[in-house]
Design a protein around this motif. Sequence first.
Motif, PDB file in Angstrom:
ATOM      1  N   ARG A 440       0.834  -1.194   0.000  1.00 23.76           N
ATOM      2  CA  ARG A 440       0.000   0.000   0.000  1.00 23.76           C
ATOM      3  C   ARG A 440       0.878   1.258   0.000  1.00 23.76           C
ATOM      4  O   ARG A 440       1.944   1.273   0.617  1.00 23.76           O
ATOM      5  N   ALA A 441       0.402   2.283  -0.682  1.00 24.83           N
ATOM      6  CA  ALA A 441       1.165   3.537  -0.751  1.00 24.83           C
ATOM      7  C   ALA A 441       0.204   4.701  -0.911  1.00 24.83           C
ATOM      8  O   ALA A 441      -0.836   4.574  -1.569  1.00 24.83           O
ATOM      9  N   ILE A 442       0.549   5.827  -0.316  1.00 23.05           N
ATOM     10  CA  ILE A 442      -0.272   7.025  -0.396  1.00 23.05           C
ATOM     11  C   ILE A 442       0.294   7.957  -1.474  1.00 23.05           C
ATOM     12  O   ILE A 442       1.492   8.295  -1.460  1.00 23.05           O
ATOM     13  N   VAL A 443      -0.545   8.346  -2.409  1.00 23.89           N
ATOM     14  CA  VAL A 443      -0.152   9.296  -3.443  1.00 23.89           C
ATOM     15  C   VAL A 443       0.105  10.652  -2.785  1.00 23.89           C
ATOM     16  O   VAL A 443      -0.762  11.200  -2.103  1.00 23.89           O
ATOM     17  N   SER A 444       1.312  11.175  -2.988  1.00 19.46           N
ATOM     18  CA  SER A 444       1.745  12.376  -2.273  1.00 19.46           C
ATOM     19  C   SER A 444       2.378  13.375  -3.241  1.00 19.46           C
ATOM     20  O   SER A 444       2.634  13.071  -4.407  1.00 19.46           O
TER      21      SER A 444
END
Length: 467
Positions: A440-444
């Motif tokens: 999982r990764a947060i678009v930043s």
Amino acid sequence: MSAKNLEEVLKSAGSPVNMLRNSQIGAYVYPVVPTEYSNWRDEQRAWRDKAVLFDQTHHMVDLFIKGPDAVKLVSDLAINTFKNFPVERAKQFVPCSHDGHVIGDGILFHLAQNELVFVGRAPSANWIMFHAETGGYDVEVLKDDRSPSMPMGKPVTRKHYRFQIQGPDAQKVIEKLNGGPFPDIKFFHMGHVNIAGKKVRALRHGMAGAPGLEIWGPYEEYLDMRAKIMEGGKDLGLTLIGSRTYATNTLESGWIPSPLPAVYTGEKMKTYREWLPANGYEATGSIGGSFVSNKIEDYYLTPYELGYGPFVKFDHDFIGREALEKIAGKPHRTKVTLAWNGEDMAKIFASYFTGNENYKYFDLPLANYASSNYDAVKLGGKTVGVSMFTGYSANERSALSLATIDPNIEIGTEVKVLWGEESGGTKKSTVERHKQIEVRAIVSSVPYSAVARETYAEGWRTGKAEL
């Protein structure tokens, strides 16, 4: 009969994708400079908290271009405008193929009338050299190649040393070295600074998110100049950065350094492939990651996808202009930073110590294992982009990657990065047997570092305006 050029290599290989995904070139090595001077964690923190000395002397090509057509040559190859490129200025140079896909990038220095130097990776330097030799330009070109990855005891020499002094205390260090105020040099302009009584050429830069300088001079003065800089900055906490740490600064500042050069297809590119050697970067490089396509074109990227859209200026003729004009007003993938989930990262590392199978090794602080890296970014089960440069930031206490994704995906969205390669891994020597995992990764934002976002001049890595 052995291949004589890239075109023959590709014909022999059959598939450029299979050739590059199973390349035996091994790991990318930053030459000569020690991997760490202290430890990479403290070295990373130093560019956020103090001041650092980056040693860029050995890992890039210096291509010297002299002659009446020097500026015309690079203008004919670049998406950038050259209406604002007088002597004593620098410019990020972005060339494209005839079909409008990026070949690479680098920095052009306008040293004197009819005299330039390009500093960067091999693909862009090779493209300039080819056109200098075959395009009828009145120029002379001298290539000072990057230092060998494995010199094997042989002496290493370059024409120039090249250092950067960066970080929040860089100005104090430079003022101490200069024996007076920070030199009045505008961003990406050139001037001079005094170091231990010697006048040295300097470029105003901001690689670590604060005002700093890039300096260069004769290679014979390399060790002496480095020693004098470190001595002058000792009391201010100036930290030498090792090669293991150096490349990770871009995770915070947002530049994607190694897209696949778009040279492997296209009839108009054939003469170039026949010019490129059979043992050069383009013929021996590698593609790594979970994104897989049988079409090499699916690995090519436009300037818009890499954040260079504001650099594209149709005020001059250049290779790729017609193709870019057709797509200029259309939606494009967007450059972002991905902040990887800590719990999922812990699973990757736990797999090295428990169970019978492990996930692909995530090397610290930089987890790239190919010349060009392409990991699939997924949302709702669909591939929506590619993650291209991956590692860890001690400053952010997070695994980060730079990616280009569907423009409709908003900042703050959770996506998944597929980490690892298909079928247990390709045959690259850098790839051990492993299983894949979705992280999982947060678009930043890009740059990810708040310091970089707030202090970079527009255009350098922010993609907001042309320099």
